[in-house]
Design an enzyme around this catalytic site. Structure first.
Site, PDB file in Angstrom:
ATOM      1  N   GLU A  47      -6.141  -5.831   4.066  1.00 18.26           N
ATOM      2  CA  GLU A  47      -6.241  -6.999   3.178  1.00 18.26           C
ATOM      3  C   GLU A  47      -7.440  -6.864   2.239  1.00 18.26           C
TER       4      GLU A  47
ATOM      5  N   ARG B 203     -30.438 -10.635  20.497  1.00 21.84           N
ATOM      6  CA  ARG B 203     -29.220  -9.933  20.055  1.00 21.84           C
ATOM      7  C   ARG B 203     -27.989 -10.822  20.238  1.00 21.84           C
TER       8      ARG B 203
ATOM      9  N   THR C 228       0.821  -1.212   0.000  1.00 21.35           N
ATOM     10  CA  THR C 228       0.000   0.000   0.000  1.00 21.35           C
ATOM     11  C   THR C 228       0.860   1.271   0.000  1.00 21.35           C
TER      12      THR C 228
ATOM     13  N   SER D  15      -6.413   0.245  -2.360  1.00 24.71           N
ATOM     14  CA  SER D  15      -7.294  -0.710  -3.053  1.00 24.71           C
ATOM     15  C   SER D  15      -6.839  -0.936  -4.486  1.00 24.71           C
TER      16      SER D  15
HETATM   17  C1  LIG Z   1      -1.588 -17.191  11.068  1.00 21.92           C
HETATM   18  C2  LIG Z   1      -1.115 -16.072  10.370  1.00 21.92           C
HETATM   19  C3  LIG Z   1      -1.965 -14.882  10.531  1.00 21.92           C
HETATM   20  C4  LIG Z   1      -1.640 -13.928   9.490  1.00 21.92           C
HETATM   21  C5  LIG Z   1      -2.432 -12.735   9.661  1.00 21.92           C
HETATM   22  C6  LIG Z   1      -1.621 -11.626   9.162  1.00 21.92           C
HETATM   23  C7  LIG Z   1      -1.885 -10.469  10.013  1.00 21.92           C
HETATM   24  C8  LIG Z   1      -2.848  -9.585   9.401  1.00 21.92           C
HETATM   25  C9  LIG Z   1      -2.483  -8.204   9.743  1.00 21.92           C
HETATM   26  C10 LIG Z   1      -2.992  -7.261   8.750  1.00 21.92           C
HETATM   27  C11 LIG Z   1      -2.233  -7.308   7.495  1.00 21.92           C
HETATM   28  C12 LIG Z   1      -2.803  -6.407   6.489  1.00 21.92           C
HETATM   29  C13 LIG Z   1      -1.923  -6.476   5.288  1.00 21.92           C
HETATM   30  C14 LIG Z   1      -2.477  -5.710   4.113  1.00 21.92           C
HETATM   31  O1  LIG Z   1      -3.429  -5.010   4.176  1.00 21.92           O
HETATM   32  S1  LIG Z   1      -1.599  -5.945   2.655  1.00 21.92           S
HETATM   33  C15 LIG Z   1      -2.387  -4.973   1.440  1.00 21.92           C
HETATM   34  C16 LIG Z   1      -3.682  -5.580   1.025  1.00 21.92           C
HETATM   35  N1  LIG Z   1      -4.195  -4.867  -0.078  1.00 21.92           N
HETATM   36  C17 LIG Z   1      -5.294  -5.212  -0.685  1.00 21.92           C
HETATM   37  O2  LIG Z   1      -5.943  -6.160  -0.310  1.00 21.92           O
HETATM   38  C18 LIG Z   1      -5.658  -4.428  -1.903  1.00 21.92           C
HETATM   39  C19 LIG Z   1      -7.012  -4.748  -2.419  1.00 21.92           C
HETATM   40  N2  LIG Z   1      -7.038  -4.673  -3.844  1.00 21.92           N
HETATM   41  C20 LIG Z   1      -6.933  -5.771  -4.687  1.00 21.92           C
HETATM   42  O3  LIG Z   1      -6.779  -6.880  -4.228  1.00 21.92           O
HETATM   43  C21 LIG Z   1      -7.017  -5.568  -6.173  1.00 21.92           C
HETATM   44  O4  LIG Z   1      -6.433  -4.435  -6.599  1.00 21.92           O
HETATM   45  C22 LIG Z   1      -8.462  -5.690  -6.661  1.00 21.92           C
HETATM   46  C23 LIG Z   1      -8.817  -7.154  -6.537  1.00 21.92           C
HETATM   47  C24 LIG Z   1      -9.431  -4.856  -5.882  1.00 21.92           C
HETATM   48  C25 LIG Z   1      -8.593  -5.221  -8.120  1.00 21.92           C
HETATM   49  O5  LIG Z   1      -7.487  -5.618  -8.798  1.00 21.92           O
HETATM   50  P1  LIG Z   1      -7.207  -5.258 -10.312  1.00 21.92           P
HETATM   51  O6  LIG Z   1      -7.664  -3.894 -10.621  1.00 21.92           O
HETATM   52  O7  LIG Z   1      -5.830  -5.606 -10.596  1.00 21.92           O
HETATM   53  O8  LIG Z   1      -8.080  -6.355 -10.876  1.00 21.92           O
HETATM   54  P2  LIG Z   1      -9.313  -6.368 -11.805  1.00 21.92           P
HETATM   55  O9  LIG Z   1     -10.529  -6.054 -11.032  1.00 21.92           O
HETATM   56  O10 LIG Z   1      -9.017  -5.603 -13.052  1.00 21.92           O
HETATM   57  O11 LIG Z   1      -9.253  -7.895 -12.103  1.00 21.92           O
HETATM   58  C26 LIG Z   1      -8.274  -8.476 -12.881  1.00 21.92           C
HETATM   59  C27 LIG Z   1      -8.477  -9.975 -12.821  1.00 21.92           C
HETATM   60  O12 LIG Z   1      -7.758 -10.465 -11.697  1.00 21.92           O
HETATM   61  C28 LIG Z   1      -8.621 -11.184 -10.850  1.00 21.92           C
HETATM   62  N3  LIG Z   1      -8.119 -11.038  -9.488  1.00 21.92           N
HETATM   63  C29 LIG Z   1      -8.052  -9.906  -8.757  1.00 21.92           C
HETATM   64  N4  LIG Z   1      -7.488 -10.199  -7.571  1.00 21.92           N
HETATM   65  C30 LIG Z   1      -7.194 -11.517  -7.566  1.00 21.92           C
HETATM   66  C31 LIG Z   1      -6.618 -12.388  -6.627  1.00 21.92           C
HETATM   67  N5  LIG Z   1      -6.213 -11.952  -5.418  1.00 21.92           N
HETATM   68  N6  LIG Z   1      -6.474 -13.671  -6.960  1.00 21.92           N
HETATM   69  C32 LIG Z   1      -6.886 -14.139  -8.147  1.00 21.92           C
HETATM   70  N7  LIG Z   1      -7.440 -13.360  -9.081  1.00 21.92           N
HETATM   71  C33 LIG Z   1      -7.597 -12.059  -8.792  1.00 21.92           C
HETATM   72  C34 LIG Z   1      -9.987 -10.586 -11.092  1.00 21.92           C
HETATM   73  O13 LIG Z   1     -10.979 -11.491 -10.713  1.00 21.92           O
HETATM   74  C35 LIG Z   1      -9.936 -10.366 -12.587  1.00 21.92           C
HETATM   75  O14 LIG Z   1     -10.141 -11.620 -13.210  1.00 21.92           O
HETATM   76  P3  LIG Z   1     -10.855 -11.674 -14.616  1.00 21.92           P
HETATM   77  O15 LIG Z   1     -12.266 -11.197 -14.369  1.00 21.92           O
HETATM   78  O16 LIG Z   1     -10.112 -10.779 -15.530  1.00 21.92           O
HETATM   79  O17 LIG Z   1     -10.814 -13.123 -14.971  1.00 21.92           O
HETATM   80  C1  LIG Z   2      -4.285  -1.597  10.488  1.00 25.32           C
HETATM   81  C2  LIG Z   2      -3.881  -1.681   9.061  1.00 25.32           C
HETATM   82  C3  LIG Z   2      -2.809  -2.472   8.707  1.00 25.32           C
HETATM   83  C4  LIG Z   2      -2.380  -2.535   7.382  1.00 25.32           C
HETATM   84  N1  LIG Z   2      -1.280  -3.284   7.062  1.00 25.32           N
HETATM   85  C5  LIG Z   2      -0.803  -3.244   5.788  1.00 25.32           C
HETATM   86  C6  LIG Z   2       0.389  -3.965   5.442  1.00 25.32           C
HETATM   87  O1  LIG Z   2       1.003  -4.651   6.275  1.00 25.32           O
HETATM   88  N2  LIG Z   2       0.849  -3.866   4.184  1.00 25.32           N
HETATM   89  C7  LIG Z   2       0.206  -3.134   3.224  1.00 25.32           C
HETATM   90  O2  LIG Z   2       0.681  -3.093   2.095  1.00 25.32           O
HETATM   91  N3  LIG Z   2      -0.945  -2.482   3.519  1.00 25.32           N
HETATM   92  C8  LIG Z   2      -1.449  -2.510   4.767  1.00 25.32           C
HETATM   93  N4  LIG Z   2      -2.607  -1.830   5.072  1.00 25.32           N
HETATM   94  C9  LIG Z   2      -3.291  -1.066   4.036  1.00 25.32           C
HETATM   95  C10 LIG Z   2      -4.611  -1.690   3.615  1.00 25.32           C
HETATM   96  O3  LIG Z   2      -4.418  -2.857   2.888  1.00 25.32           O
HETATM   97  C11 LIG Z   2      -5.412  -0.665   2.806  1.00 25.32           C
HETATM   98  O4  LIG Z   2      -5.730   0.405   3.672  1.00 25.32           O
HETATM   99  C12 LIG Z   2      -6.660  -1.298   2.247  1.00 25.32           C
HETATM  100  O5  LIG Z   2      -6.337  -2.162   1.182  1.00 25.32           O
HETATM  101  C13 LIG Z   2      -7.693  -0.261   1.786  1.00 25.32           C
HETATM  102  O6  LIG Z   2      -7.173   0.573   0.847  1.00 25.32           O
HETATM  103  P1  LIG Z   2      -7.266   2.170   0.962  1.00 25.32           P
HETATM  104  O7  LIG Z   2      -6.731   2.555   2.281  1.00 25.32           O
HETATM  105  O8  LIG Z   2      -6.608   2.669  -0.258  1.00 25.32           O
HETATM  106  O9  LIG Z   2      -8.793   2.502   0.926  1.00 25.32           O
HETATM  107  P2  LIG Z   2      -9.571   3.294  -0.238  1.00 25.32           P
HETATM  108  O10 LIG Z   2      -9.588   2.450  -1.458  1.00 25.32           O
HETATM  109  O11 LIG Z   2      -9.027   4.662  -0.378  1.00 25.32           O
HETATM  110  O12 LIG Z   2     -11.007   3.292   0.418  1.00 25.32           O
HETATM  111  C14 LIG Z   2     -11.702   4.474   0.814  1.00 25.32           C
HETATM  112  C15 LIG Z   2     -13.191   4.297   0.493  1.00 25.32           C
HETATM  113  O13 LIG Z   2     -13.372   4.227  -0.901  1.00 25.32           O
HETATM  114  C16 LIG Z   2     -14.163   3.125  -1.264  1.00 25.32           C
HETATM  115  N5  LIG Z   2     -13.714   2.628  -2.582  1.00 25.32           N
HETATM  116  C17 LIG Z   2     -12.448   2.491  -3.044  1.00 25.32           C
HETATM  117  N6  LIG Z   2     -12.452   1.996  -4.286  1.00 25.32           N
HETATM  118  C18 LIG Z   2     -13.725   1.785  -4.631  1.00 25.32           C
HETATM  119  C19 LIG Z   2     -14.369   1.273  -5.790  1.00 25.32           C
HETATM  120  N7  LIG Z   2     -13.690   0.826  -6.839  1.00 25.32           N
HETATM  121  N8  LIG Z   2     -15.707   1.200  -5.788  1.00 25.32           N
HETATM  122  C20 LIG Z   2     -16.413   1.607  -4.722  1.00 25.32           C
HETATM  123  N9  LIG Z   2     -15.860   2.093  -3.600  1.00 25.32           N
HETATM  124  C21 LIG Z   2     -14.543   2.183  -3.547  1.00 25.32           C
HETATM  125  C22 LIG Z   2     -13.928   2.101  -0.162  1.00 25.32           C
HETATM  126  O14 LIG Z   2     -15.028   1.217  -0.042  1.00 25.32           O
HETATM  127  C23 LIG Z   2     -13.784   3.002   1.065  1.00 25.32           C
HETATM  128  O15 LIG Z   2     -15.074   3.264   1.566  1.00 25.32           O
HETATM  129  C24 LIG Z   2      -3.055  -1.783   6.392  1.00 25.32           C
HETATM  130  C25 LIG Z   2      -4.167  -1.004   6.744  1.00 25.32           C
HETATM  131  C26 LIG Z   2      -4.580  -0.947   8.063  1.00 25.32           C
HETATM  132  C27 LIG Z   2      -5.762  -0.082   8.420  1.00 25.32           C
END
Ligand SMILES: CCCCCCCCCCCCCC(=O)SCCNC(=O)CCNC(=O)[C@H](O)C(C)(C)COP(=O)(O)OP(=O)(O)OC[C@H]1O[C@@H](n2cnc3c(N)ncnc32)[C@H](O)[C@@H]1OP(=O)(O)O
Ligand SMILES: Cc1cc2nc3c(=O)[nH]c(=O)nc-3n(C[C@H](O)[C@H](O)[C@H](O)COP(=O)(O)OP(=O)(O)OC[C@H]3O[C@@H](n4cnc5c(N)ncnc54)[C@H](O)[C@@H]3O)c2cc1C
Length: 663
Positions: free
Chosen positions: A424, A333, A138, A144
């Protein structure tokens, strides 16, 4: 002194074998033994004390987390704990720390996206914690929209290196846990530029800090992003900011499983789909679903035990007042949340199975189930974390005023948990991914046979016109009636969205315009998955007296509660009539009465130690009032009878009031 169990009368009422339920909850006898042993080990060690967290300043809190993480590692090494035992120990230490990202994202990213050679080089260092990693994806300007990331990794063929650079303020990495103060290395996501061409986002292993004195390496600016929501809570984590100023890394530090850059500067794409670059997120989303049941069950355990202790109104002839758990409103609830905790436990287990299955298929170059795995992990992560965050807050309210005290454990639990709705993947953004998958499925009906969790769409013609056959409240206990209602609602909502979309010339414009409806269709589909997997679980043999019966009651509560809550969807799509909705509600009330005598035993089955629960209201023996009273006196504000600041700020005020009174 012998401890009195104030909840013994409740435990005596239960109608099932609690020990057998503990095993069902844990997943297996082995999983139960492991959890039980490690949770007791942590609870009995004063080194893992956590009751003072909310009173510490950020610096003291953070240093204490570093101490605990180091102590946990020493315990793991000294006791020769296995990987599985070590993970459990970190879980029961129950404090967000840089190690979560090291083990939960850095290591999985190398495993999933690194080549065999890269794994051989980096994993042994990471396993021994000789390097500490984070996951830096990020940025300040983009979270996102992963395709919108701005950090660049430009290949320099002269030196066989990548130059990692942050070209703008908004390209600063922002949020990665562990980055702020601890990580020595990051998996940094950057746009791959080779020969002037942009090949999209890829992961790179970048060293950030010296392994000698921890100072940032040349070209690296790094720090913590500041205080977050709540006292204690997620502030034990050093979420960080990072800028690269033309930092050079060897070519072989690009994670090269999905695509490669050769010594000659040629870009090559493997046979595997590009989406595997997102693989670590799929893995973590699956673990977050499993984790939701842990967080929700903790809150539910606290609220249930306290609801049995707390009495208000209804005293007859000077007898005791009514336990608040006996009020129907409290039950309506609380018990759906109890049922949700069990439902999320089983969906977490199933999702783990799905993830393992898709991983094995990927290894055999079968990518067919990847879209379903992405839709399931994204959708279920969204659904379970939203319900859990809301559920923890509801549990706080169920505990009345005392729920607002930090010693109830609920404020901190909520503050730690609520970012799960954002990290995530923002929950709405993830549901839109599910909606895309659903719209694709509907548009391909008749061409491609839907399978797995979307298999119900093969019966779309039937589901579009079927009528609910329920005539009496008990008919709602029939799993086929429940399943058909949920399938019909999900299918009709998806088909309606697809029909509305077809009215737009530009599909992307239509998708944006209808996105709120699409999100609701995605929710209906994901709820169906949870309901159907709970019902499937009950088709297995489940040993233990009365255990299966209790789970059936919980499954029916979960399902009918959803039907009641979303009856607008069910009615407007014509899946049920108002009469059916009313019968469902009658049945729900009767189920609450069935769960009531078993409520305490059902939360005992989580087998949480008082240390892990971290709540006076939820303590096992229910001896709430003396503990609350004692804890109040331990607050630092009560160190002195007259507070600091009295002479400066209170006394002059009082003096002034006396003068005014004399006037
Ligand atoms: C025990 C251990 C515990 C561990 C806990 C850890 C601690 C936790 C602590 C907290 C830690 C927090 C740590 C953190 O926060 S780490 C940071 C986490 N960040 C995010 O999660 C970002 C969210 N955004 C995205 O994932 C993508 O940009 C999305 C998905 C929104 C759009 O993306 P994009 O604009 O690029 O995609 P597209 O819409 O053009 O789609 C393109 C194609 O790709 C396919 N596609 C998309 N995504 C996936 C996927 N994942 N696998 C397989 N396919 C996928 C999709 O279906 C489409 O397919 P098709 O329709 O063309 O066939
Ligand atoms: C506690 C914490 C720990 C984290 N740890 C990590 C880490 O270890 N590594 C890492 O890389 N990242 C980490 N992150 C970042 C995290 O993954 C991002 O904050 C998350 O993916 C959301 O993205 P954003 O902040 O850009 O939200 P934004 O996308 O800016 O969201 C803001 C608002 O816009 C809306 N929105 C955005 N896009 C769209 C759309 N296409 N359509 C409709 N609505 C939309 C959302 O629903 C939301 O309401 C962490 C975040 C937090 C809070």
């Amino acid at each position: 002194m012998e401890r009195v169990d104030h909840l013994a009368h409740e435990r005596n009422k239960s109608e099932f074998d609690v020990d057998a339920m503990k095993i069902v909850w844990a997943g297996s006898p082995h999983a139960f033994e492991l959890s039980d042993r490690i949770s007791k080990l942590v609870a009995s060690d004063p080194g893992f004390r956590k009751d003072n967290r909310t009173m510490l300043s950020r610096k003291d809190l953070f240093k204490n987390t570093l101490r605990k993480a180091a102590y946990a590692w020493k315990t793991i090494v000294d006791l020769h704990l296995s990987e599985e035992e070590a993970a459990k120990l970190r879980f029961y230490v129950d404090e967000p720390a840089y190690t979560d990202l090291h083990w939960g994202m850095f290591v999985p990213a190398i495993k999933g996206q690194g080549t065999d050679e890269q794994q051989q080089k980096w994993l042994p260092l990471a396993y021994k914690m000789q390097i500490i990693g984070c996951y830096a994806q990020t940025e300040l300007g983009h979270g996102s929209n992963v395709q919108g990331l701005e950090t660049t990794a430009t290949f320099d063929p002269q030196t066989d290196e990548f130059i990692i650079h942050s070209p703008t303020l908004t390209s600063s990495k922002w949020w990665p846990g562990g980055l702020g103060k601890v990580a020595t290395h990051a998996i940094a996501y950057a746009r791959l530029i080779v020969g002037g061409r942009d090949y999209g986002v890829n992961g790179f292993i970048v060293q950030l800090r010296s392994l000698e004195d921890h100072s940032p390496l040349p070209g690296i600016t790094v720090g913590d992003i500041g205080m977050k929501f709540g006292n204690g809570a997620y502030n034990t984590m050093d979420n960080g900011v990072l800028q690269f100023d033309h930092v050079r890394i060897p070519r072989d530090q690009m994670l090269m499983r999905v695509s490669q850059v050769t010594r000659e500067g040629k870009y090559k794409q493997s046979d595997v789909p590009r989406q595997l670059v997102y693989g670590t997120m799929v893995y973590v989303r699956q673990t977050i679903v499993a984790d939701a049941s842990c967080a929700l069950s903790r809150a539910v355990c606290i609220a249930t035990r306290y609801s049995a202790v707390r009495r208000q109104f209804g005293s007859q002839n000077g007898g005791p007042e009514t336990q608040v758990i006996d009020y129907k409103t409290q039950q309506s609830r609380l018990f759906p949340l109890l049922a949700s905790a069990y439902a999320f436990r089983f969906i977490g287990e199933w999702l783990k199975w799905l993830y393992t299955d898709v991983t094995q298929r990927l290894q055999a170059n079968d990518f067919s189930t990847l879209p379903e795995a992405h839709a399931c992990t994204a959708g279920l992560k969204s659904l379970t974390t939203t319900a859990t965050a809301d559920g923890i807050e509801e549990c706080r309210k169920l505990c009345g005023g005392h729920g607002y005290l930090c010693s109830s454990g609920l404020p901190e639990l909520f503050a730690v948990y609520v970012p799960a709705c954002t990290y995530e993947g923002d929950n709405t953004v993830l549901l839109l991914q599910v909606a895309r998958f659903l719209m694709k499925t509907v548009s391909q009906l008749g061409v491609k046979k839907p399978v797995g969790t979307i298999g119900y769409m093969t019966r779309v013609d039937h589901l579009m016109q079927c009528r609910c056959g329920v005539q009496r409240a008990e008919d709602w206990l029939n799993p086929s009636a429940l399943l058909e209602a949920f399938e019909a609602r999900a299918a009709r909502m998806s088909v309606a969205c697809a029909q509305n979309l077809s009215n737009f010339d530009n599909p992307e414009e239509g998708f944006a315009e209808l996105s709120a409806d699409l999100v609701e269709a995605a929710v209906a589909h994901c709820q169906l998955i949870i309901v159907s997997k709970f019902i499937e679980k009950l088709q297995q043999e489940i040993p233990g007296k009365g255990v299966k019966q209790q789970l059936e009651v919980l499954c029916n509560i979960y399902t009918l509660f959803l039907l009641h809550k979303h009856q607008g969807d069910f009615l407007s799509t014509g899946c049920i009539t108002p009469k059916h909705a009313s019968l469902a509600n009658d049945q729900l009330r009767s189920l609450y009465s069935q769960v009531r005598p078993n409520a305490i035993a059902l939360v005992d089955a989580f087998n949480y130690t008082d240390h892990f629960l971290g709540s006076i209201l939820g303590c096992y023996d229910g001896n709430v009032y003396p503990k609350l009273y004692e804890a109040a006196w331990e607050d630092p504000l009560n160190d002195s009878v007259v507070p600091d600041g009295y002479h400066q700020y209170i006394r002059p005020l009082l003096k002034q009031q006396i003068r005014t009174a004399r006037l």
